[in-house]
Design an enzyme around this catalytic site. Sequence first.
Site, PDB file in Angstrom:
ATOM      1  N   GLN A  76       0.851  -1.185   0.000  1.00  0.00           N
ATOM      2  CA  GLN A  76       0.000   0.000   0.000  1.00  0.00           C
ATOM      3  C   GLN A  76       0.891   1.240   0.000  1.00  0.00           C
ATOM      4  O   GLN A  76       1.483   1.568   1.029  1.00  0.00           O
ATOM      5  CB  GLN A  76      -0.930   0.015   1.209  1.00  0.00           C
ATOM      6  CG  GLN A  76      -2.143  -0.887   1.046  1.00  0.00           C
ATOM      7  CD  GLN A  76      -2.034  -2.155   1.845  1.00  0.00           C
ATOM      8  OE1 GLN A  76      -1.285  -2.218   2.813  1.00  0.00           O
ATOM      9  NE2 GLN A  76      -2.774  -3.177   1.464  1.00  0.00           N
ATOM     10  N   ASP A 103       5.177  -2.134   4.089  1.00  0.00           N
ATOM     11  CA  ASP A 103       5.620  -3.474   4.514  1.00  0.00           C
ATOM     12  C   ASP A 103       4.544  -4.541   4.332  1.00  0.00           C
ATOM     13  O   ASP A 103       4.585  -5.574   5.006  1.00  0.00           O
ATOM     14  CB  ASP A 103       6.097  -3.482   5.978  1.00  0.00           C
ATOM     15  CG  ASP A 103       7.303  -2.575   6.202  1.00  0.00           C
ATOM     16  OD1 ASP A 103       7.944  -2.174   5.208  1.00  0.00           O
ATOM     17  OD2 ASP A 103       7.613  -2.272   7.371  1.00  0.00           O
ATOM     18  N   HIS A 104       3.582  -4.308   3.439  1.00  0.00           N
ATOM     19  CA  HIS A 104       2.540  -5.310   3.173  1.00  0.00           C
ATOM     20  C   HIS A 104       2.795  -5.883   1.774  1.00  0.00           C
ATOM     21  O   HIS A 104       2.267  -5.392   0.782  1.00  0.00           O
ATOM     22  CB  HIS A 104       1.151  -4.675   3.262  1.00  0.00           C
ATOM     23  CG  HIS A 104       0.901  -3.998   4.575  1.00  0.00           C
ATOM     24  ND1 HIS A 104       0.096  -2.891   4.721  1.00  0.00           N
ATOM     25  CD2 HIS A 104       1.383  -4.271   5.819  1.00  0.00           C
ATOM     26  CE1 HIS A 104       0.084  -2.521   5.989  1.00  0.00           C
ATOM     27  NE2 HIS A 104       0.852  -3.342   6.675  1.00  0.00           N
ATOM     28  N   ILE A 105       3.619  -6.901   1.719  1.00  0.00           N
ATOM     29  CA  ILE A 105       4.144  -7.386   0.449  1.00  0.00           C
ATOM     30  C   ILE A 105       3.160  -8.387  -0.158  1.00  0.00           C
ATOM     31  O   ILE A 105       2.835  -9.390   0.470  1.00  0.00           O
ATOM     32  CB  ILE A 105       5.524  -8.052   0.660  1.00  0.00           C
ATOM     33  CG1 ILE A 105       6.435  -7.102   1.441  1.00  0.00           C
ATOM     34  CG2 ILE A 105       6.145  -8.431  -0.676  1.00  0.00           C
ATOM     35  CD1 ILE A 105       7.653  -7.779   2.042  1.00  0.00           C
TER      36      ILE A 105
END
Lengths: 118, 561
Positions: free
Chosen positions: B341, B494-496
Site C-alpha cells: 500500500q 511493509d505489506h508485500i
Amino acid sequence: MLFAKQIGQQIEKLSALNASLAEQVADLLAIARKKNARIVEDFFPGLPDGPLKETALAIISAWYLGVVTDAPDAAVFTYAYALMYQPTKDVMTIPSYAISAPNAWSAEAPPLSNMPEF
Amino acid sequence: LNATLWRQQEDAQMATDQSADVVVVGTGVVGCLIAEQALDAGLSVLMLEAGPRVDRSRIVENYRKLPPSIRLGHWDAPYPPEPWAPHLETRRAKEQEQYLQLEGPNARAYLQGYVRYAGGATWHWAGLSWRITPEDMRLKSLYGVGRDWPFEYDVLEPYYTRAEYAIGVCGPSDPALQWPANTKRSKPYPMGPIPFGPGERRLTEVAAKLGMINLHAPQARNSGAAYDGRPACCGTNNCFPVCPLAAKYDASSALPKIEAKGGKILVNAVVYRIETGEKNAIEAVYYFDPVKRSQRVTGKIFVIACNGIETPKLLLLSKDERNPNGVANSSDQVGRNMMDQPKLTVRLELQEPLWTGVGPVQSSSIVGTSQGDFRSRYAGALFRMENFARSPLGAAAALKKGLVGKALDTEIRRISACTAQLTVEHEILPSPDNRLTLSNKKDWLGINKPNIYYDVGDYVRRSAKEYTVPRLQELAAGLGATSFQLSPEFLNSDHIMGGCIMGADAATSVVDPDCRAHDHHNLFLPGGGAMPSGTALNSTLSMAALALKAGDALVDQLRHG
C-alpha cells in the site's frame, strides 16, 4: 531521583570526546556555587556563549536523551531513566513498559499546565 | 558464531529426520498456521527458517539499547540479521542499500521491512487484522480495473473467522462498527475492542464531523484478558518494533506450540533451491547451513511461505530443465504484480493538545474511504493517526532549541502533546511491470539478491491528488493544525503482496484458489504473494485466511491423494 549518581558517572565516562570536560564541569560548578544555584535557571542565563555553555547544554541533553550524542552507533547509558519521558509521564508510558492494568488507560486529555513533579 | 554452540546446533539438526510429510519453508504467521494445522491432522512437519531463533527479552533489550533517533521508524534495528540471512537494515543510509535492490519511479516505496528470524515479520507487525470486503475481491467485475479473486467473499469468510480465533483478534461486536460493516460473520470476534486513548478519541470526533468513521481496528492483541496462553495488552505502546509481553500475536509465540505437537523447526537453514522430479512434482528443497554446506530435505508436500519477496525469489532461483523460467512459473507471473500500500504521511503541529501514545501504537483506522465507485478511476485508501508516544520527538525538538530547566520541560510536554502524524495507505493495482527479478549482486552465501522495479502508477497518483491529500487536509484542519508537512514521496507499508498471484487460469496466474502452484500439484505458495488485489487494508489476516484454506487443501490431498 533513583540512580542519579550512577547515571551522572556514566555520562562522565562516555564523554571521552571532550578532553576539557572535567575542567569545564569544575568551572560550571564554580559558577553555580557562586550564584547559590538550586535549579538550572539560577545560573544558566549568566553563562557566556561559547564552549562552556555548549558543554552545559550537552550535559543537559545527555540527561534527557540517555545518550551523549544521538548518533546511530551511540551507546545508551540509560533508557527508562532518561528525563525525556518525565514531562509527559502523567499521560504517556515509557514505551515497552506497561501503562496500566489491561484496558485501564484513560482517553482524557489533561491540560498542558499540569506538569508532573519529577 | 561460537564454534561450540554451532557444533551443538549441528548435532541437534543432524539428529533430526530431514524429511517430513509436510515441509514448510518460513516460520512467519502463514507457515506457523499451516504447520499447526498439519500436525493437528496427524501429519509430520518440518519447518525451515533462514534466520536465528531469538528470545523476546533479547529483542526488548536490543530495542532499549538503540539511540533515541533510531528507536522510532527503524523497526529493523532490534533485529540485526545474521550474515547468511540478510534483510533490510535502515540504521545507516549505506546499510539501507545493501540487500533489497530497488529501481523505478517509486523505488523508495518498496523499501520493505521484514525479519528473517524464527517468527518472521510478525515480530514487528502492528497487529491490525482487517478483513477485505466482497467488493475488494471483484475489482475487475465492478470497476473494470485490476483482477477478480477466483472465488467470492462467502468462501473466504469461514477462514477469516478461523484466522481470528487462531491468532486472537479483538474487535467490536456491533455489526455496524465491524469491517466490512453489517456483513455476515460465522462467529463474533473472540475479544472486545481495545479502548482508545485521548488522541484517537479526538480524531474519531473530528472525522465524524467530516463524514468519516474512525473504527476500532480489529487487532491480534489480547484485549482485557489473556488469550491462548498469552497475557492481556497493558498499553506498553511498543507493538512495533516488539511487544514485550507477547500480548500481540507473533509467530514466535506459536513455535513452542508447534514443537509441543511434534513439529520440528530447523533454524539458520537458508533454502536456496527447490528440486522438481517426475510429473514436475517437487522432490526436495536444499538449504545452506551457516558454513555453506548444502543439505537436502524431502517431503510429500512443500509449502513455501517465506514472504512476498523471498518466496518468488526462491522460485526464480530454482529454474531447471523442466521449468526454465523458474519453479511454478510457466505463466511468467512469478515475481510480477508486486504490490504494497503506497503510503503518504503528514506531520502536523496543533494548537491544542491531542495526546497520542496511550494504548497500542496503531489501534484505529478510517477504512470506509477504501470503497466506492470512484475505484474505476483512482485508488481507495485507509487513513490512520499513528498512536506512538511522541515524548522522544518532543524532547529532541525542544533540546534543539537550546532550552533548559522548566522552559525545556514545558516545551517537551507541548510538542509531545500538540503534534501528530497522519498516514494514508493507497490501494495499488497489480501490474506485470512491478516485477521482482534476480539481481546480479549476491549475498553472503552467494545467493542472488532480489531486485524490484516499482511504479505506484497513475491510479495511485490520481488518488493522492484528487482524493486522499485533500481529505488529509480536511482532517488536519479539523484537528486545528497550524502546520502540514506532507512526505515528499510515496513510502512502503511493509505489506508485500502479488508476486505469486492467484487465479483460476494457469496461463495468467501462479497459484490456484487453494494457493497450490498450477505447475506442481504438491507445492503450495500461500500468503500475501497469492493475493489478486492488494486493497488499502493491512494484509495479514487475509494471508492467515489463505494459509488456513491452503492447509485444509493440503491435509485433504495427503489423506485422499
